[in-house]
Design a protein around this motif. Structure first.
Motif, PDB file in Angstrom:
ATOM      1  N   GLY A 103      -5.342   1.914  -3.953  1.00 45.82           N
ATOM      2  CA  GLY A 103      -4.803   1.638  -2.623  1.00 45.82           C
ATOM      3  C   GLY A 103      -4.727   2.904  -1.782  1.00 45.82           C
ATOM      4  O   GLY A 103      -5.046   2.910  -0.593  1.00 45.82           O
ATOM      5  N   PHE A 104      -4.309   4.002  -2.440  1.00 48.23           N
ATOM      6  CA  PHE A 104      -4.275   5.300  -1.773  1.00 48.23           C
ATOM      7  C   PHE A 104      -5.665   5.648  -1.257  1.00 48.23           C
ATOM      8  O   PHE A 104      -5.840   6.025  -0.098  1.00 48.23           O
ATOM      9  N   GLY A 105      -6.665   5.467  -2.149  1.00 51.04           N
ATOM     10  CA  GLY A 105      -8.045   5.776  -1.768  1.00 51.04           C
ATOM     11  C   GLY A 105      -8.527   4.920  -0.613  1.00 51.04           C
ATOM     12  O   GLY A 105      -9.123   5.432   0.338  1.00 51.04           O
ATOM     13  N   PHE A 145       4.968   5.036   2.275  1.00 46.65           N
ATOM     14  CA  PHE A 145       5.004   6.422   2.762  1.00 46.65           C
ATOM     15  C   PHE A 145       5.001   7.460   1.664  1.00 46.65           C
ATOM     16  O   PHE A 145       5.642   8.489   1.789  1.00 46.65           O
ATOM     17  N   LEU A 146       4.330   7.191   0.546  1.00 47.83           N
ATOM     18  CA  LEU A 146       4.236   8.238  -0.459  1.00 47.83           C
ATOM     19  C   LEU A 146       2.854   8.878  -0.345  1.00 47.83           C
ATOM     20  O   LEU A 146       1.855   8.180  -0.242  1.00 47.83           O
ATOM     21  N   GLY A 147       2.814  10.188  -0.374  1.00 47.23           N
ATOM     22  CA  GLY A 147       1.541  10.880  -0.274  1.00 47.23           C
ATOM     23  C   GLY A 147       1.048  11.056   1.144  1.00 47.23           C
ATOM     24  O   GLY A 147      -0.157  11.112   1.397  1.00 47.23           O
ATOM     25  N   CYS A 148       1.989  11.160   2.090  1.00 41.81           N
ATOM     26  CA  CYS A 148       1.587  11.280   3.497  1.00 41.81           C
ATOM     27  C   CYS A 148       0.991  12.640   3.828  1.00 41.81           C
ATOM     28  O   CYS A 148       0.205  12.748   4.757  1.00 41.81           O
ATOM     29  N   CYS A 149       1.391  13.681   3.062  1.00 39.93           N
ATOM     30  CA  CYS A 149       0.887  15.014   3.396  1.00 39.93           C
ATOM     31  C   CYS A 149      -0.637  15.079   3.307  1.00 39.93           C
ATOM     32  O   CYS A 149      -1.289  15.439   4.270  1.00 39.93           O
ATOM     33  N   PRO A 150      -1.245  14.709   2.152  1.00 37.19           N
ATOM     34  CA  PRO A 150      -2.705  14.715   2.134  1.00 37.19           C
ATOM     35  C   PRO A 150      -3.293  13.676   3.088  1.00 37.19           C
ATOM     36  O   PRO A 150      -4.384  13.874   3.634  1.00 37.19           O
ATOM     37  N   PHE A 151      -2.563  12.587   3.287  1.00 38.12           N
ATOM     38  CA  PHE A 151      -3.036  11.535   4.183  1.00 38.12           C
ATOM     39  C   PHE A 151      -3.281  12.096   5.574  1.00 38.12           C
ATOM     40  O   PHE A 151      -4.278  11.800   6.217  1.00 38.12           O
ATOM     41  N   ASN A 175       0.833  -1.199   0.000  1.00 40.19           N
ATOM     42  CA  ASN A 175       0.000   0.000   0.000  1.00 40.19           C
ATOM     43  C   ASN A 175       0.867   1.248   0.000  1.00 40.19           C
ATOM     44  O   ASN A 175       1.780   1.386   0.806  1.00 40.19           O
ATOM     45  N   ILE A 176       0.574   2.142  -0.925  1.00 36.09           N
ATOM     46  CA  ILE A 176       1.457   3.289  -1.145  1.00 36.09           C
ATOM     47  C   ILE A 176       1.576   4.179   0.097  1.00 36.09           C
ATOM     48  O   ILE A 176       2.632   4.723   0.382  1.00 36.09           O
ATOM     49  N   LEU A 177       0.498   4.317   0.850  1.00 39.78           N
ATOM     50  CA  LEU A 177       0.550   5.183   2.028  1.00 39.78           C
ATOM     51  C   LEU A 177       1.148   4.455   3.225  1.00 39.78           C
ATOM     52  O   LEU A 177       2.008   4.975   3.926  1.00 39.78           O
ATOM     53  N   LEU A 178       0.670   3.242   3.459  1.00 33.70           N
ATOM     54  CA  LEU A 178       0.984   2.607   4.735  1.00 33.70           C
ATOM     55  C   LEU A 178       2.260   1.786   4.707  1.00 33.70           C
ATOM     56  O   LEU A 178       2.775   1.421   5.753  1.00 33.70           O
ATOM     57  N   SER A 179       2.775   1.454   3.521  1.00 36.94           N
ATOM     58  CA  SER A 179       4.050   0.764   3.560  1.00 36.94           C
ATOM     59  C   SER A 179       5.138   1.459   2.767  1.00 36.94           C
ATOM     60  O   SER A 179       6.299   1.219   2.958  1.00 36.94           O
TER      61      SER A 179
END
Lengths: 199, 214, 199
Positions: A151-153, A21-27, A15-19
């Motif tokens: 996955g981001f969504g 760490f790309l796109g953490c700012c909007p996250f 998962n792009i966010l949780l493993s």
């Protein structure tokens, strides 16, 4: 079969966010409310898929033949910035209602590292989906980009749901805002670790 | 503070900035090109020196096609005789390819192995770079021992909780052995020799009970 | 917005504590979470960002008076991307091992919100020297935060500090993995808030 592996791997396992760490700012930034999270995810999905398609073509049909691979970073970010502008203009004309929903998130996406990140990953990293290590071809890249943004969504919407619940609870003062969000994200990441080894 | 925007000065400004940036990049690229190549060559040479016995001269780069895939290898010699081969081989690990440089001496014994790149989980699969695991392959004679992890009936101790990584490492070494055989005798690996060239040896079903999840 | 009488030294030190980009402004989360698996990696990423931050701040501050307002952001992005690519070459040539470890996150400095954020908030309305000091301060604050976070994760996660192992065996592995990154950063921000609130 291979596409199914790509999709499952990109949405759940890596998962792009949780493993990654790309796109953490909007996250962390726009996940306060479920509705904004959905809007942001939709916009990101659109831009990542389109940007990856364009940067893939740019890499293999312009940069490599001309031997100017060193312009990669600078040209990719320019393409993404231009693309985001274009999507904004087109959307405004073609579908004002969709523009209403996604519009405010579009300018933020240029500096979302998930977009540049995915574009760079597909042209630099070797993948092992379904057998031997190889570079992705165009169709695989687009599927990978789309699945990654799904996955981001998924992560974004799950997280926003958790944070909406969290807002109703009493949180110690020092933990309010980002810290408690980070700790929640940590638990969500632990849950996603359960998917590892799936593919 | 800033200049008023007009179509002409916007285009002009972007053009100037792009031009200056590209020019600057081209200059820096030209200056650093040689050191970058030297650094990459040093890395390869280090990996080669680590995995083969002492040699003189420069390693000789060649390619060979084994079972449909091209493999890169370096031949090293000492006093005119072949001292060994450094073979690059990769297999699918837990979270991506595990690429190795495998050194095989002239008489078919694995001299040493070294990891070129891997993206396994830190603390689990990434331990394949540590001597505790990697040293098992030092002076490994494939004629006497079985090149498989113990779980698959071989002689290689797997990393705890990282069977897939250990298997990938072992498979990559096996590929190197097959390449070595192809180099020296021209023999292609026979399909019966098991998980060798298929690069993905973990096709058999696993019942790990969730413990060996890597 | 910045105090005109602020001394150069104050410009540098404010980035360390008062406007620490990680702990107070909560910017640049992606590299913060992804590259801090060890103290050395965190420090490497910090200095890489510092390099780009100082140079891009200086260049943007010098160029700002000549850039039309409407193409401000794309111009800044191109300038930043140029410096990032220069950094990529330098690291590839002289610190190839570090370049390989940080991988994707070096080109992603382009979309690090800290860099563009400083350009927008400070560099385009201050002198070249002041902007350099500001970049240096914020960059050092970022480096400090990443090193501390990396150190904590390394100590708990693998039982070593700066690569020097002081306990045999493994640490609590999850701290080197993704969930540990969120958890450690969350608690570190809480700690930072507690410590700075007392003064």
């Amino acid at each position: 079969m291979e596409y199914i592996i790509i999709i499952i791997s990109a949405i759940f396992v890596n998962n792009i966010l949780l493993s990654q760490f790309l796109g953490c700012c909007p996250f962390l930034g726009v996940s306060n409310k479920l509705s904004t999270a959905v809007g942001m995810s939709g916009a990101v999905c659109f831009v990542i898929t389109l940007a990856t398609l364009v940067t893939y073509l740019l890499q293999y049909y312009v940069l490599v033949p001309l031997h100017i691979e060193f312009m990669q970073t600078i040209s990719f970010i320019l393409v993404i910035a231009a693309l985001v502008q274009m999507v904004e203009i087109v959307l405004k004309k073609v579908s004002p209602s969709l523009y209403q929903a996604l519009g405010i998130f579009l300018p933020l996406i240029t500096t979302n590292c998930a977009v540049l990140g995915v574009a760079l990953i597909v042209v630099t990293k070797e993948f092992t989906f379904g057998g031997e290590p190889h570079m992705l071809n165009l169709a695989e890249s687009v599927v990978y980009a789309f699945a990654t943004s799904v996955g981001f969504g998924v992560a974004m919407i799950l997280f926003a749901g958790l944070r909406e619940q969290l807002a109703l609870n009493k949180v110690p003062k020092a933990f309010q805002g980002i810290p408690i969000a980070l700790i929640t994200a940590s638990i969500l990441a632990l849950a996603f670790m359960g998917f590892s080894g799936l593919v | 503070m800033a200049v008023q925007s007009s179509f002409k000065n916007m285009v002009l400004c972007l053009l100037v900035i792009c031009f200056v940036s590209s020019a600057l990049l081209a200059v820096v690229y030209a200056v650093t090109k040689a050191p970058i190549e030297a650094a990459a060559a040093a890395k390869t040479n280090n990996a080669i020196a680590q995995v083969v016995p002492e040699f003189d001269g420069t390693p000789e780069l060649s390619q060979i096609n084994v079972a449909g895939t091209d493999y890169t290898y370096y031949k090293v010699s000492k006093d005119g005789a072949v001292a060994g081969y450094a073979i690059m081989a990769a297999a699918t690990g837990f979270s991506g390819p595990v690429s190795l440089m495998v050194g095989v001496t002239a008489d078919g014994i694995i001299y040493n192995t070294s990891v070129l790149s891997q993206s396994e989980t830190p603390g689990l699969g990434a331990k394949c770079t540590e001597p505790a695991f990697a040293d098992q392959f030092r002076n490994f004679n494939p004629a006497e021992k079985v090149l498989k992890v113990k779980k698959d009936g071989g002689d290689v101790d797997a990393i705890t909780a990282s069977t897939i990584t250990s298997r990938a490492y072992t498979n990559a070494v096996q590929i190197a052995i097959d390449v070595y055989k192809a180099i020296t005798t021209g023999a292609q690996p026979d399909a019966a020799s098991g998980a060798s060239v298929s690069a993905n040896g973990s096709s058999e079903p696993e019942n790990n009970g969730g413990q060996d999840n890597e | 917005m910045e105090d005109r009488t602020m001394s150069k030294l104050q410009l540098i030190t404010k980035g360390l504590i008062k406007e620490n980009p990680t702990f107070v402004l909560i910017l640049g989360m992606c590299p913060t979470l992804a590259t801090t698996t060890s103290a050395m990696n965190g420090m490497g990423m910090g200095f890489a960002t510092l390099f780009v931050l100082v140079l891009s701040n200086m260049a943007i501050s010098a160029a700002a008076p000549y850039i039309p307002d409407k193409v401000r952001i794309p111009s800044y992005i191109v300038i930043i991307a140029a410096f990032v690519t220069i950094l990529q070459f330098i690291m590839q040539a002289y610190t190839p091992a570090m370049y390989e470890t940080l991988g994707l996150f070096i080109p992603l400095i382009v979309v690090n919100c800290i860099v563009l954020g400083r350009a927008e908030a400070f560099a385009n309305k201050n002198s070249v020297i002041d902007s350099a000091c500001d970049g240096l301060g914020i960059g050092l604050g970022f480096t400090l935060a990443l090193t501390v976070l990396g150190l904590i994760r390394e100590i708990i996660g693998s039982g070593s500090a700066f690569g020097f192992k002081f306990i045999s065996g493994d640490g609590i592995l999850v701290f080197v993995l993704a969930p540990g990154a969120f958890l450690a950063l969350g608690y570190l921000i809480v700690l930072f808030r507690k410590l700075t609130a007392k003064k």
